[in-house]
Design an enzyme around this catalytic site. Sequence first.
Site, PDB file in Angstrom:
ATOM      1  N   LYS A 130     -14.338  59.229 -12.896  1.00 11.15           N
ATOM      2  CA  LYS A 130     -14.427  58.218 -11.830  1.00 11.15           C
ATOM      3  C   LYS A 130     -13.877  56.897 -12.349  1.00 11.15           C
ATOM      4  O   LYS A 130     -14.174  56.506 -13.489  1.00 11.15           O
ATOM      5  CB  LYS A 130     -15.895  58.069 -11.394  1.00 11.15           C
ATOM      6  CG  LYS A 130     -16.120  57.159 -10.197  1.00 11.15           C
ATOM      7  CD  LYS A 130     -17.598  57.100  -9.794  1.00 11.15           C
ATOM      8  CE  LYS A 130     -17.839  56.293  -8.531  1.00 11.15           C
ATOM      9  NZ  LYS A 130     -19.262  56.246  -8.139  1.00 11.15           N
ATOM     10  N   SER A 181     -19.948  57.475  -3.236  1.00  8.25           N
ATOM     11  CA  SER A 181     -18.711  56.822  -3.618  1.00  8.25           C
ATOM     12  C   SER A 181     -17.858  57.628  -4.595  1.00  8.25           C
ATOM     13  O   SER A 181     -16.664  57.383  -4.724  1.00  8.25           O
ATOM     14  CB  SER A 181     -19.018  55.472  -4.252  1.00  8.25           C
ATOM     15  OG  SER A 181     -19.765  55.624  -5.445  1.00  8.25           O
ATOM     16  N   SER A 194     -24.397  58.567  -4.865  1.00  9.72           N
ATOM     17  CA  SER A 194     -22.951  58.739  -4.989  1.00  9.72           C
ATOM     18  C   SER A 194     -22.481  59.910  -5.826  1.00  9.72           C
ATOM     19  O   SER A 194     -21.278  60.170  -5.879  1.00  9.72           O
ATOM     20  CB  SER A 194     -22.320  57.473  -5.549  1.00  9.72           C
ATOM     21  OG  SER A 194     -22.169  56.546  -4.515  1.00  9.72           O
TER      22      SER A 194
END
Length: 497
Positions: free
Chosen positions: A80, A155, A179
Amino acid sequence: MDELITMTAAQLSAALTAGEVTAVEVTAAHLDRIADVDDRVRAFLHVASDDALARARAIDRRRAAGEPLGPLAGVPVAVKDLFTTVGMPTTCGSRILDGWYPPYESTITGRLRDAGAVLIGKTNMDEFAMGSSTENSGFGPSRNPWDLAKVPGGSSGGSAAAVAAYEAPLALGSDTGGSIRQPAAVCGIVGTKPTYGGSSRYGVVAFASSLDTPGPFGRTVLDAALLHEAMSGHDPMDSTSIDAPVPPVVEAARHGDVAGLRVGVVAEFSGEGYQPGVMARFTEAVELLESLGAKVAEISCPHFTYALPAYYLIAPSEVSSNLARFDGMRYGLRAGTGSAEEVMAQTRAAGFGAEVKRRIMLGTYALSSGYYDAYYGKAQQVRTLIIRDFEAAFGQVDVLVSPVTPTTAFPLGERADDPMAMYLADLCTIPTDLAGNAAISVPCGLADEDGLPAGLQVMAPPLADDRLYRVAAAVEAALEDRWGHPLLAEAKGLIAK
Ligand code: GLN
């Protein structure tokens, strides 16, 4: 489809150790897959082709020289884009960090590199991890590999999409309000939010520091456990890091067993707003646990209903403080001319997206004198009540279960202009973030209405992360006959080459 990309991390690890395949071959296969499908999935913001191949070559050399290597040596991992990585850009999905190359490495990516894992690229995300769909990314949304017109969740949507689309067997995410678990659920993969402090935040760009928890994604429970173990453990560079042994998650993932386990179904997480197909799969999963010998009871956690409003005071308050550092002076974008104050204002106006600005304003308001006690203070009291609900529940049961998120993946654009609808995606995941305990999302089948994946959430007390894997592995094995294993079989219509 290339055989190497459909193998699990555990299978790749075994094949690499046995010398049946090289790290260069494994890495090249995944880079090829990214080249084939990522123009449609858009999971990656940066693909580290040359660096990944160079590191894979180094691993192959070390293995040939007889060096002992860890289980993830030669296995690709997608990261990420909020973990700082030397030699790769880090944007947090924000235009304000466009072009920023961090001068230091996050503890977790550093540990993974030391363990020989091949960091294959940086994945898309909602800006500064605020969102549930990746639509808040400053670089455009990622897509759900099950249906490219749907969101992959957020996210950490890029990481989840990359794993679901076979672009990487493993990925790193972070969970502040859901997330990791929500994108895992809507992409049909496994994702874990470890106990807060169990995985280091050093070098993980801060959203809400008292909540942010890095964690793993994999297509199987064992794969998630392998990454969980490799990334976890005490870090003196993070003042909230827990100095305790990493729970035996890999061992637990290998021995799914729920006989005699006390399972509590959270009473508050059902009813209006929950998609029937999601509830049907959840109810079946609970019945399944019972048939495997678990003792199931309904448990009320009365304050969980207030978790969402409390979160939307606490998280923005921390945002208003954490994001003050993006001032146009230190990192990335600098916009405008004039005095320092004018440059700061123009940079922040140009660099931040609407959701980030909304939260900075909300948080600044909630923390201002005169309102502090009424908003932030109250929210912190609610947080304590939620911790007490968990403590009372875990006095009666070993784990709690619920759906991960009320619906399957929703269409791109559907909630983009409706923050409240977007926030509701995390209704069931936020209590765990506020309390700091651990939870996993494991696929429990496809909803009848749309054929899209639904997830089972299992929650455990702090530092009992291994319990999550024990339960998830049992569910995964028992559901294998019905849905295939891993759940994401090629036949399920995932984008072809
Ligand atoms: N969707 C939630 C939010 O927007 C949670 C995000 C997260 O866990 N990073 O804040």
